[in-house]
Design an enzyme around this catalytic site. Sequence first.
Site, PDB file in Angstrom:
ATOM      1  N   ASP A  41     -50.621 -65.521  37.027  1.00 49.24           N
ATOM      2  CA  ASP A  41     -51.317 -66.259  35.973  1.00 49.24           C
ATOM      3  C   ASP A  41     -52.201 -65.259  35.211  1.00 49.24           C
ATOM      4  OD1 ASP A  41     -52.426 -68.360  34.527  1.00 49.24           O
ATOM      5  OD2 ASP A  41     -53.665 -69.103  36.158  1.00 49.24           O
ATOM      6  N   ASP A  84     -49.792 -75.669  44.974  1.00 51.72           N
ATOM      7  CA  ASP A  84     -50.629 -76.847  45.202  1.00 51.72           C
ATOM      8  C   ASP A  84     -51.554 -77.140  44.030  1.00 51.72           C
ATOM      9  OD1 ASP A  84     -52.353 -74.560  45.608  1.00 51.72           O
ATOM     10  OD2 ASP A  84     -53.801 -75.974  46.442  1.00 51.72           O
ATOM     11  N   GLU A 133     -45.314 -63.222  45.886  1.00 50.55           N
ATOM     12  CA  GLU A 133     -46.336 -64.174  45.440  1.00 50.55           C
ATOM     13  C   GLU A 133     -45.659 -65.321  44.698  1.00 50.55           C
ATOM     14  OE1 GLU A 133     -48.895 -65.703  45.721  1.00 50.55           O
ATOM     15  OE2 GLU A 133     -50.592 -64.885  44.612  1.00 50.55           O
ATOM     16  N   ASP A 134     -46.291 -66.476  44.720  1.00 48.06           N
ATOM     17  CA  ASP A 134     -45.714 -67.632  44.046  1.00 48.06           C
ATOM     18  C   ASP A 134     -45.773 -67.500  42.527  1.00 48.06           C
ATOM     19  OD1 ASP A 134     -48.505 -67.882  43.963  1.00 48.06           O
ATOM     20  OD2 ASP A 134     -48.569 -69.838  44.934  1.00 48.06           O
ATOM     21  N   LYS A 138     -51.480 -69.349  50.597  1.00 50.01           N
ATOM     22  CA  LYS A 138     -50.434 -70.127  51.230  1.00 50.01           C
ATOM     23  C   LYS A 138     -49.289 -70.405  50.256  1.00 50.01           C
ATOM     24  CE  LYS A 138     -54.135 -72.880  53.146  1.00 50.01           C
ATOM     25  NZ  LYS A 138     -54.763 -74.197  53.046  1.00 50.01           N
ATOM     26  N   GLY A 139     -49.572 -70.281  48.982  1.00 47.62           N
ATOM     27  CA  GLY A 139     -48.628 -70.735  47.948  1.00 47.62           C
ATOM     28  C   GLY A 139     -47.234 -70.136  48.014  1.00 47.62           C
ATOM     29  N   PHE A 194     -50.110 -76.260  34.313  1.00 49.94           N
ATOM     30  CA  PHE A 194     -50.408 -76.153  35.741  1.00 49.94           C
ATOM     31  C   PHE A 194     -49.281 -76.812  36.516  1.00 49.94           C
ATOM     32  CE2 PHE A 194     -52.493 -76.484  39.816  1.00 49.94           C
ATOM     33  CZ  PHE A 194     -53.126 -75.254  39.871  1.00 49.94           C
ATOM     34  N   LYS A 219     -46.736 -66.884  34.200  1.00 56.07           N
ATOM     35  CA  LYS A 219     -47.311 -67.482  32.978  1.00 56.07           C
ATOM     36  C   LYS A 219     -47.809 -66.325  32.123  1.00 56.07           C
ATOM     37  CE  LYS A 219     -49.482 -71.382  35.278  1.00 56.07           C
ATOM     38  NZ  LYS A 219     -50.754 -72.110  35.390  1.00 56.07           N
ATOM     39  N   ARG A 240     -47.647 -79.269  48.017  1.00 58.02           N
ATOM     40  CA  ARG A 240     -46.941 -78.035  48.377  1.00 58.02           C
ATOM     41  C   ARG A 240     -45.522 -78.298  48.889  1.00 58.02           C
ATOM     42  NH1 ARG A 240     -50.523 -73.705  48.382  1.00 58.02           N
ATOM     43  NH2 ARG A 240     -52.637 -74.073  49.125  1.00 58.02           N
TER      44      ARG A 240
HETATM   45  P1  IMP Z   1     -54.128 -65.303  38.946  1.00 52.01           P
HETATM   46  O1  IMP Z   1     -55.045 -64.503  39.785  1.00 52.01           O
HETATM   47  O2  IMP Z   1     -54.864 -65.973  37.808  1.00 52.01           O
HETATM   48  O3  IMP Z   1     -52.922 -64.542  38.444  1.00 52.01           O
HETATM   49  O4  IMP Z   1     -53.661 -66.525  39.794  1.00 52.01           O
HETATM   50  C1  IMP Z   1     -52.700 -66.495  40.729  1.00 52.01           C
HETATM   51  C2  IMP Z   1     -52.928 -67.587  41.740  1.00 52.01           C
HETATM   52  O5  IMP Z   1     -53.446 -68.775  41.116  1.00 52.01           O
HETATM   53  C3  IMP Z   1     -51.644 -68.008  42.384  1.00 52.01           C
HETATM   54  O6  IMP Z   1     -51.461 -67.326  43.576  1.00 52.01           O
HETATM   55  C4  IMP Z   1     -51.827 -69.492  42.604  1.00 52.01           C
HETATM   56  O7  IMP Z   1     -52.399 -69.723  43.870  1.00 52.01           O
HETATM   57  C5  IMP Z   1     -52.808 -69.927  41.571  1.00 52.01           C
HETATM   58  N1  IMP Z   1     -52.154 -70.595  40.416  1.00 52.01           N
HETATM   59  C6  IMP Z   1     -52.081 -70.129  39.158  1.00 52.01           C
HETATM   60  N2  IMP Z   1     -51.428 -70.973  38.358  1.00 52.01           N
HETATM   61  C7  IMP Z   1     -51.058 -72.001  39.137  1.00 52.01           C
HETATM   62  C8  IMP Z   1     -50.312 -73.206  38.894  1.00 52.01           C
HETATM   63  O8  IMP Z   1     -49.838 -73.493  37.785  1.00 52.01           O
HETATM   64  N3  IMP Z   1     -50.142 -74.019  39.958  1.00 52.01           N
HETATM   65  C9  IMP Z   1     -50.631 -73.747  41.198  1.00 52.01           C
HETATM   66  N4  IMP Z   1     -51.316 -72.631  41.467  1.00 52.01           N
HETATM   67  C10 IMP Z   1     -51.526 -71.762  40.456  1.00 52.01           C
HETATM   68 MG    MG Z   2     -51.517 -68.440  45.577  1.00 53.69          MG
END
Ligand code: IMP
Ligand code: MG
Length: 178
Positions: free
Chosen positions: A104, A160, A100-101, A42-43, A153, A132, A166
């Site tokens: 990470d 969220d 995508e939002d 949803k982000g 974070f 990040k 959100r």
């Molecule tokens: P990844 O798979 O570790 O790259 O994570 C990506 C997902 O983790 C994003 O789509 C977010 O939903 C969530 N996420 C990662 N960092 C944050 C943050 O700082 N705030 C909120 N959601 C995050």
């Molecule tokens: Mg997300």
Amino acid sequence: MGYVKGRLLISKEEIEEKVKELGAQICRDYKDKKVIFVCVLKGAVVFYTDLLRAIGDKVDARFDFLAISSYGASTKSSGIVKIQKDLSTDIHGENVIIVEDILDSGLSLSYISNLLRDRSPKSLEICVLFDKKERRVRPVDVKYCGFTIPDEFIIGYGLDCAEQFRSLDAVYIAEPEE
Ligand code: IMP
Ligand code: MG
């Protein structure tokens, strides 16, 4: 333990300007072409709707949505990615941009891009608002990126923490409750 809204990291105005820039970049690259924009629920919803309105009709834009399992109530990734809602369109032979939002560890986006690449789109690119970089575990090739941010974070503008925050129109650092 709960989290609260901490320091402002990126203002509403800065986000607005960046989203317009990303929209203009995409318009230059895909002018008058058909593109299926895949929103990762949803982000990314808030970013997605602003980005698509910045693009307007300069691109033949189509909407679709994908949901994967999230972090749940934690601020750390489980590392386990699962599809909860799949696309409703066939992307074979189409131009696709995943929206995508935040990027990470890269686990989610590398999973999603491999999944979609297997369906043989004509082209496949990724657009993220936040990156990040220092947290990357799996490499992800991103064509359109809004902001590179520190390892904090963040919440707001769709992002969220345990489903909260959100609807904030700017981005804040989440801080543990006293
Ligand atoms: P990844 O798979 O570790 O790259 O994570 C990506 C997902 O983790 C994003 O789509 C977010 O939903 C969530 N996420 C990662 N960092 C944050 C943050 O700082 N705030 C909120 N959601 C995050
Ligand atoms: Mg997300």
